[in-house]
Write a protein that holds these residues in place. Sequence first.
Motif, PDB file in Angstrom:
ATOM      1  N   THR A   1       0.797  -1.238   0.000  1.00 50.91           N
ATOM      2  CA  THR A   1       0.000   0.000   0.000  1.00 50.91           C
ATOM      3  C   THR A   1       0.828   1.285   0.000  1.00 50.91           C
ATOM      4  O   THR A   1       0.276   2.360  -0.217  1.00 50.91           O
ATOM      5  CB  THR A   1      -0.924   0.040   1.248  1.00 50.91           C
ATOM      6  OG1 THR A   1      -0.124  -0.100   2.428  1.00 50.91           O
ATOM      7  CG2 THR A   1      -1.941  -1.072   1.207  1.00 50.91           C
ATOM      8  N   ILE A   2       2.147   1.175   0.217  1.00 52.53           N
ATOM      9  CA  ILE A   2       2.944   2.404   0.359  1.00 52.53           C
ATOM     10  C   ILE A   2       2.983   3.219  -0.934  1.00 52.53           C
ATOM     11  O   ILE A   2       3.081   4.445  -0.916  1.00 52.53           O
ATOM     12  CB  ILE A   2       4.389   2.080   0.854  1.00 52.53           C
ATOM     13  CG1 ILE A   2       5.054   3.337   1.420  1.00 52.53           C
ATOM     14  CG2 ILE A   2       5.226   1.428  -0.246  1.00 52.53           C
ATOM     15  CD1 ILE A   2       6.328   3.070   2.206  1.00 52.53           C
ATOM     16  N   ALA A   3       2.858   2.531  -2.093  1.00 52.51           N
ATOM     17  CA  ALA A   3       2.923   3.248  -3.376  1.00 52.51           C
ATOM     18  C   ALA A   3       1.583   3.859  -3.773  1.00 52.51           C
ATOM     19  O   ALA A   3       1.527   4.728  -4.643  1.00 52.51           O
ATOM     20  CB  ALA A   3       3.413   2.311  -4.473  1.00 52.51           C
ATOM     21  N   ILE A   7      -2.138  -0.269   6.964  1.00 51.24           N
ATOM     22  CA  ILE A   7      -2.631   0.982   7.556  1.00 51.24           C
ATOM     23  C   ILE A   7      -1.536   2.051   7.504  1.00 51.24           C
ATOM     24  O   ILE A   7      -1.778   3.204   7.152  1.00 51.24           O
ATOM     25  CB  ILE A   7      -3.048   0.754   9.031  1.00 51.24           C
ATOM     26  CG1 ILE A   7      -4.171  -0.290   9.105  1.00 51.24           C
ATOM     27  CG2 ILE A   7      -3.487   2.040   9.680  1.00 51.24           C
ATOM     28  CD1 ILE A   7      -4.386  -0.846  10.494  1.00 51.24           C
ATOM     29  N   LEU A   8      -0.305   1.640   7.874  1.00 47.06           N
ATOM     30  CA  LEU A   8       0.802   2.599   7.904  1.00 47.06           C
ATOM     31  C   LEU A   8       1.307   2.945   6.499  1.00 47.06           C
ATOM     32  O   LEU A   8       1.884   4.008   6.297  1.00 47.06           O
ATOM     33  CB  LEU A   8       1.961   2.043   8.744  1.00 47.06           C
ATOM     34  CG  LEU A   8       1.729   1.969  10.256  1.00 47.06           C
ATOM     35  CD1 LEU A   8       2.964   1.436  10.956  1.00 47.06           C
ATOM     36  CD2 LEU A   8       1.381   3.342  10.820  1.00 47.06           C
ATOM     37  N   GLY A   9       1.076   2.024   5.534  1.00 51.20           N
ATOM     38  CA  GLY A   9       1.574   2.241   4.174  1.00 51.20           C
ATOM     39  C   GLY A   9       1.214   3.589   3.576  1.00 51.20           C
ATOM     40  O   GLY A   9       2.099   4.371   3.180  1.00 51.20           O
ATOM     41  N   PRO A  10      -0.091   3.939   3.517  1.00 48.01           N
ATOM     42  CA  PRO A  10      -0.476   5.224   2.918  1.00 48.01           C
ATOM     43  C   PRO A  10       0.082   6.438   3.667  1.00 48.01           C
ATOM     44  O   PRO A  10       0.453   7.433   3.042  1.00 48.01           O
ATOM     45  CB  PRO A  10      -2.012   5.199   3.002  1.00 48.01           C
ATOM     46  CG  PRO A  10      -2.370   3.759   3.084  1.00 48.01           C
ATOM     47  CD  PRO A  10      -1.253   3.108   3.839  1.00 48.01           C
ATOM     48  N   ILE A  11       0.159   6.352   5.012  1.00 49.15           N
ATOM     49  CA  ILE A  11       0.685   7.491   5.788  1.00 49.15           C
ATOM     50  C   ILE A  11       2.164   7.697   5.477  1.00 49.15           C
ATOM     51  O   ILE A  11       2.617   8.805   5.186  1.00 49.15           O
ATOM     52  CB  ILE A  11       0.498   7.258   7.304  1.00 49.15           C
ATOM     53  CG1 ILE A  11      -0.989   7.171   7.641  1.00 49.15           C
ATOM     54  CG2 ILE A  11       1.146   8.370   8.111  1.00 49.15           C
ATOM     55  CD1 ILE A  11      -1.273   6.820   9.078  1.00 49.15           C
ATOM     56  N   LEU A  12       2.928   6.587   5.544  1.00 45.55           N
ATOM     57  CA  LEU A  12       4.369   6.674   5.235  1.00 45.55           C
ATOM     58  C   LEU A  12       4.606   7.118   3.801  1.00 45.55           C
ATOM     59  O   LEU A  12       5.432   7.993   3.537  1.00 45.55           O
ATOM     60  CB  LEU A  12       5.027   5.307   5.458  1.00 45.55           C
ATOM     61  CG  LEU A  12       5.620   5.022   6.834  1.00 45.55           C
ATOM     62  CD1 LEU A  12       6.146   3.605   6.887  1.00 45.55           C
ATOM     63  CD2 LEU A  12       6.744   5.999   7.145  1.00 45.55           C
TER      64      LEU A  12
END
Length: 507
Positions: free
Chosen positions: A34-36, A155-160
């Motif tokens: 999800t980070i991308a 959950i943390l992916g989009p924030i980071l």
Amino acid sequence: MNQYRPFGDLQGSRLMLAAFVLALANFMVVLDMTIANVSVPHITGSLAVSSSQGTWVITSYAVAEAICVPLTGWLAGRFGTVRLFVISLIGFTTFSVLCGLSTSLEMLVFCRIGQGLFGGPIMPLSQTLLMRIFPPEKQSQAMGMWAMTTVVGPILGPILGGSISDNWSWHWIFFINIPVGIICALAAIRLLKPAETDKFRLPIDAIGLGLLVLWIGALQLMLDLGHENDWFNSTFICFLAVITVIGLIAFIIWELTEEHPIVNIAIFRYRGFSISVLSLAFAFGGFFASIVLIPQWVQVNLGYTATWAGYLTATMGFGSLTMSPIVAKLANKHDPRALASFGLLLMGIVTLMRAFWVTDADFMTLAMPQILQGFAVPFFFIPLSNIALGSVMTSEMASAAGLMNFLRTMAGAIGASIAVTIWDDHAKVARTEMVSSLHTSEVQNTLVQNGMTNETALGVISNLVDKEAMTMSVDHVFFILTLVFIVASLLIWLAPKPKTKVTGPSH
């Protein structure tokens, strides 16, 4: 049973360190799913490509990972579980470096495929190795730690991703994997060697592999391109659907008759495994659909920034972190089916709360179901994983973990895709119904009398109608998802009661 120690020198602090390394490696891979997502606008702007082309950065990783996850059992048998885990970490880290150094979309997509191929086995392997290094009475707590990283990662992916892209550059969303990958690989070589499994000279099931790539590739393309091509009104989407169905049927028949199958479908002969994985697929489909819908809805309708949408999503992290170790302990003392059913019913209640959201809802109204959802997720995730892996023989655990993670990943993709389609389609229906019953001229006259031009007044009315239609539609989707969670909570009772406390038969 309590005296059983799988590997004598893996005790105390060494055992906890090994568990931390496995959980951290899993977290890194899940985070990259999800980070991308929120960084696509930065990437497309930097590489001068369209936003629809930019989504290939996400989908190429998902397809490669989905293909490789169910192969984990075969690869582990061929190369050894620990060796494969280390190779996967090294490959994933190398391709992370290349992703960050990419100067064109083609190079980035190619490197994301490499990342997915090496990242795919890390998730089920980390699960399998945790089961191997912990004695039976502690396996549930180990699964709690693993589940925590699997739930918190997306959950943390989009924030980071948003913070890194806004404040540094999108390249760093890939570079942050480098120290984690190196540390985990070195620690795994040092700590996990005693947990290595036997290697077998297994022949390559080339036809099975080809069919797997064919139907998963076609399904993923169908899900990615379906919405913008109006689904089955498009010849191309129909063509992909036919390939998916025929490819899947051919794949199942081939794998069941092949002496050395690339994916061990025979694991579905265990009722406990099949039912718990089916329940988990329903639950994760609904869970991921809400994770995709909520940030989009609050940004489009309520004017939230990507960062604030990320914060809203992250409010569920607290409950997940708090409850995971508690649920892991409860799973040793209580029927995991009851815990899973309770968690899934709580997810249904939470989703029903969302079905009454309104366009002017404040942050706490939106955050409360998120916080409760955080408490609910470990209640279904940990027991369902335990029932699934506790139903199979020890020698089949890598294959079972691979299949379980594959089906969960695919269910998430399908659930999100269907939810977004229903949301969009129902919004159009709701808008048409509202317009037909709206006394536009009266409202327009009132606005004009308050100093607006005719065009501005019409624009304001149209905007209000659009927002209300999208809210009514998102509420409609949440009603449907509530039913999905209820079905999943009832399904799990079809599984036999686990005989052992956690992960079953030690064969």
